[in-house]
Design an enzyme around this catalytic site. Structure first.
Site, PDB file in Angstrom:
ATOM      1  N   SER B  63       1.933  45.295 -29.073  1.00 57.75           N
ATOM      2  CA  SER B  63       3.353  45.682 -29.101  1.00 57.75           C
ATOM      3  C   SER B  63       3.979  45.680 -30.489  1.00 57.75           C
ATOM      4  O   SER B  63       5.084  46.190 -30.667  1.00 57.75           O
ATOM      5  CB  SER B  63       4.174  44.732 -28.232  1.00 57.75           C
ATOM      6  OG  SER B  63       3.832  44.899 -26.888  1.00 57.75           O
ATOM      7  N   LYS B  66       5.199  48.856 -31.805  1.00 61.42           N
ATOM      8  CA  LYS B  66       6.470  49.441 -31.371  1.00 61.42           C
ATOM      9  C   LYS B  66       7.483  49.495 -32.521  1.00 61.42           C
ATOM     10  O   LYS B  66       8.391  50.323 -32.513  1.00 61.42           O
ATOM     11  CB  LYS B  66       7.042  48.637 -30.192  1.00 61.42           C
ATOM     12  CG  LYS B  66       6.210  48.820 -28.921  1.00 61.42           C
ATOM     13  CD  LYS B  66       6.568  47.860 -27.808  1.00 61.42           C
ATOM     14  CE  LYS B  66       5.618  48.099 -26.619  1.00 61.42           C
ATOM     15  NZ  LYS B  66       5.747  47.085 -25.568  1.00 61.42           N
ATOM     16  N   TYR B 188       0.669  56.192 -26.050  1.00 63.86           N
ATOM     17  CA  TYR B 188       1.138  54.812 -25.905  1.00 63.86           C
ATOM     18  C   TYR B 188      -0.032  53.829 -25.849  1.00 63.86           C
ATOM     19  O   TYR B 188      -0.023  52.794 -26.530  1.00 63.86           O
ATOM     20  CB  TYR B 188       1.990  54.697 -24.638  1.00 63.86           C
ATOM     21  CG  TYR B 188       2.604  53.345 -24.438  1.00 63.86           C
ATOM     22  CD1 TYR B 188       3.717  52.951 -25.167  1.00 63.86           C
ATOM     23  CD2 TYR B 188       2.069  52.453 -23.526  1.00 63.86           C
ATOM     24  CE1 TYR B 188       4.280  51.702 -24.996  1.00 63.86           C
ATOM     25  CE2 TYR B 188       2.626  51.194 -23.341  1.00 63.86           C
ATOM     26  CZ  TYR B 188       3.732  50.822 -24.075  1.00 63.86           C
ATOM     27  OH  TYR B 188       4.284  49.582 -23.895  1.00 63.86           O
ATOM     28  N   TYR B 240      10.317  39.355 -26.438  1.00 66.75           N
ATOM     29  CA  TYR B 240      10.425  39.360 -24.981  1.00 66.75           C
ATOM     30  C   TYR B 240      11.601  38.463 -24.562  1.00 66.75           C
ATOM     31  O   TYR B 240      12.646  38.480 -25.203  1.00 66.75           O
ATOM     32  CB  TYR B 240       9.099  38.913 -24.339  1.00 66.75           C
ATOM     33  CG  TYR B 240       7.915  39.664 -24.896  1.00 66.75           C
ATOM     34  CD1 TYR B 240       7.895  41.059 -24.905  1.00 66.75           C
ATOM     35  CD2 TYR B 240       6.817  39.002 -25.435  1.00 66.75           C
ATOM     36  CE1 TYR B 240       6.817  41.761 -25.425  1.00 66.75           C
ATOM     37  CE2 TYR B 240       5.721  39.691 -25.952  1.00 66.75           C
ATOM     38  CZ  TYR B 240       5.733  41.067 -25.948  1.00 66.75           C
ATOM     39  OH  TYR B 240       4.680  41.745 -26.455  1.00 66.75           O
ATOM     40  N   VAL B 258       0.796  40.870 -27.426  1.00 67.41           N
ATOM     41  CA  VAL B 258      -0.033  40.007 -26.572  1.00 67.41           C
ATOM     42  C   VAL B 258      -1.414  39.746 -27.160  1.00 67.41           C
ATOM     43  O   VAL B 258      -2.161  38.917 -26.638  1.00 67.41           O
ATOM     44  CB  VAL B 258      -0.214  40.567 -25.132  1.00 67.41           C
ATOM     45  CG1 VAL B 258       1.073  40.462 -24.351  1.00 67.41           C
ATOM     46  CG2 VAL B 258      -0.746  41.969 -25.152  1.00 67.41           C
TER      47      VAL B 258
END
Lengths: 304, 304, 304, 304
Positions: B63, B66, B188, B240, B258
């Site tokens: 992530s 992103k 993605y 998160y 992660v």
């Protein structure tokens, strides 16, 4: 940096934009203020005060007082406190009870109503005369006998306080409330009804810009690390469900109230209070937020 | 400030604490890494690189990518983008679909999965070969040909991608998705499967510590104001449902993945990447977060 | 009891009340029907058919087919099925995905979309040509070759099927989906696109009024106990989030569809189908519900 | 039909199955009952009473009293009432406050706590001495001076009543509460603390099996249509978030209480009360539910 010129420029530009919102009307005493009032006060690290507009007129600070009360118990209850209230931003409105149910009585953070009630409950455990203590503490931070509790607002908050009372009973049902509910609510409604001017409010936030030391109280209020943590909390949770937007557009730690006030700090530079009663739909002052956005643009610094 | 000595000290202290978590196991390719790996790389504004431990071993950035993809569309889609994705922190887990339903297809922020899918969709509208473009862009930011897409991870992400596929179809049902779903998901899952070392990752975040200018790419990547806004977003939404906790304890803008990586910046000072595979229950690397906390304590500065 | 006279009276009174709603418009093929159509067919236990108005015109039965598909797997999968789908009413809209997340992939009941997808998935495990099997089964129940799949509706459902596709992927992410998603959706959209008249629909529900025995198929379709259980399910879950209101006002087990149809049964007396395209805001036919309310008032019996 | 033989058979079989649950322990007075008690009483339309086991021992009827209080205001407030409380099943636990927030202060149905508080509030508007009126009314329905309010239970309910108090204040914040909260809660906790035996409870429900006419009170309590509607409400909402399961397995309208009692009716046949203190995890008596399931199986009739 000429702060006086800066805030005057910001003041003028915001006035020209003629942004409109809606004065909070959940109680008549708040709803009846003159909506056109608008003031800015900035206090630098040396204690110099800069002001423009209605910066000397006292207004209802409402939820901004949650920063003061948190500071009062932060020192003593530091570790324990965080088993009773979380430090995460809330996606829900400030007075939501649903989230409290899903999270089994642990409020999301100390700035939503449920969390602030836990803080005030902790305060009532710590002090015998909590209302006096809060008043004295804010006066000390401001270096002036400035705080007045408006009795009409206090009484009206109480008469319209069903939702906060529901939150308190709900917290108690999860054993996250230790003192008699009536007594804590009395304190809570009093802190919401406190009035002070932009100048005094900016002074009372000065220690948060100054690693925990208040130039007005002339003492270390919180450790450097604790002061930084309150700033972090304000940045992530200080503007109800608009905290992300404020961080994104303005980038300063701050706290707003439904009376139309916003207090914020630029760490190691200044504290600032802006006030104008008309609110956007998220409950934050339209002009105050715009003023702070313009100010950080002009300064071209924010936290980030 | 001797950064090398600092990160070595932090590294040693974290190792001594022997904190344990759990390697992510939603796909076998991520679950099989050696859990004891731990590396730190810090890059100062002049481009000096400091490293300790497994700082040169490539790992799955997941992530963290992103932030790179958001940067790629930020410039062009700036205004439009914010009608398609919000900037508020999310109280729900990163892959929650419930919130998306309540908020009628507008993801809370660009770092939860639903929001990142909107970003990747925007990227697919902008570029013909989006995967190559992402790789090239990150390579440019790192000043090295460092990014590899792990084909096993990519393919495994795809095979376990039902929830992300559900999010994509759900976004499309709200007309917040413009390109073919399969094509966007291909991109993605590729960006999630990218691998690079702490050193290269810290370099790729350097522009965010430097008002938008990358010393490695040798150009202004984003305007100063845009770079600050990405930092604000990372601070409020980068971890998160533990973003508040991270801001509270560490106080730096950052993004976790992660795979156990965290990339963060101290504006006007440095960027940093830390990696260790074992995660806490919120999905953030136990050792990486502890390392960053120790580091800001020792430096005794954070944003606040 | 003169059923013919009864339904004519009801028909006339409802027409006089001139209630209005709104034809479903999520796909053009459903939106374009003549909104003034209105028909009633009642079938008693001996197989006598009574009809009034547009009772012989085929219409899109949509979600009413969920009763037929549930019946097809009920027999075989009885016990297993209830580990995959619950039997509780849902407070949320029929296509909500939030509840599915909170309840970890187990749909609330077989009549909301998520639950019906699980049923159709079970059907695809059981039969090689599930679409033919459904058609044949309903034809058998109706004692006539009556079911037509409208290809335009089927194809349009598919083209607007993002939300159902999202539900299917979401179910799969919880391992509550066994067959290829495309294949199951093909069947699902076909069953939604089935057309039949009030007369044939009422006949196809006759076995539910008759302890599981179909006079038209000339065989026991389900055991007495299973038939009763489907009736219980229709009563508590057959009308989306208006099931309680329907039970309260009408008191018959039934199932509605967005095409404007409602099929219901009075156990040990009759089955009935009513159709009129205009819907209330909960998605149930305004005239059909009113007709059934008047009918049970006049008969002065309901379940209760 | 030999009802005496039937319930004895059911009683014996349930005892042999030796099902276990957990006595409610939210207040000590409820938690201390002998968990092995088990009684059944059935009353047919002629007023014949059949009983087995502990059918003559008074127990705490708790939420079953919500049917009696609803009956008392149903007549007068019929139309108005349904603007203050809905008739839809609730997917959430009986004392959830989240749903009340989402639905802006209108409780889902009169049998969850929030809805029952609205009913009791309406009762307090109608009667000067509501507690006496409730007692007198249930006595009249039972044809005996049978109702006792257990003062220890009443007082303990009050002392543990934070959640219900929160619900009341929350309702008041939505202006869905008219009388002083303390006064209404006094009545509410009293009705929860009422004690009566299975025999008297079954008698008090007899009018619901008999189109609104009570053979014991010797008068029409509610119109036929109103009685049917209360039955419909009990079927869809009478067992907390297990209403669907009960309808599915048993198929009778009924109401349960945390004291372990269940009262139910088979319209035009009989009313029945079963009591055994151990509850399943949804808060319904394990043995009572099993007994009713066996009974309808043996009778081979249910509503459906």
């Amino acid at each position: 940096m000429d702060y006086q010129q800066l805030i005057e420029e910001v003041y003028r530009e915001v006035q020209e934009e003629n942004l409109r919102g809606k004065v909070a009307d959940y109680i008549p005493e708040i709803g009846n203020v003159d909506p056109n009032q608008f003031g800015i006060a900035l206090v630098d690290l040396k204690g110099n005060v800069y002001g423009v507009g209605d910066h000397q007129i006292p207004f209802s600070i409402q939820s901004i007082s949650k920063v003061h009360t948190l500071t009062m118990v932060f020192n003593v209850f530091n570790t324990k406190l965080w088993s009773r209230v979380n430090v995460e931003p809330s996606g829900d409105p400030f007075n939501s009870i649903a989230q409290l149910e899903y999270e089994k009585g642990i409020p999301r953070n100390p700035f939503i109503n449920a969390g602030a009630l836990v803080i005030t409950d902790a305060l009532c455990s710590k002090f015998e005369n909590p209302i006096d203590q809060i008043t004295d503490f804010i006066n000390e931070l401001s270096g002036a006998t400035c705080v007045k509790i408006n009795p009409e607002v206090q009484s009206s908050e109480k008469n319209h306080g069903e939702r906060n009372t529901a939150l308190a009973y709900f917290l108690k049902s999860f054993k996250n409330f230790n003192n008699p509910i009536d007594q804590v609510l009395e304190v809570y409604f009093s802190q919401c009804a406190m009035e002070m001017s932009c100048v005094d409010l900016a002074k009372s936030f000065s220690f948060l810009a100054n690693d925990g030391y208040s130039i007005f109280a002339n003492r270390q209020i919180l450790s450097e690390s604790s002061a930084r943590r309150i700033n972090a909390l304000m940045l992530t949770c200080g503007f109800y469900d608009e905290a992300g937007e404020f961080a994104y557009r303005v980038g300063l730690p701050g706290k707003s109230g439904v009376g139309g006030g916003v207090a914020a700090v630029m760490p190691h530079k200044f504290s600032i209070a802006v006030w104008s009663p008309e609110l956007n739909e998220k409950g934050n002052s339209v002009k105050a937020i715009r003023a702070l956005e313009l100010l950080t643009d002009k300064l071209s610094f924010s936290l980030f």
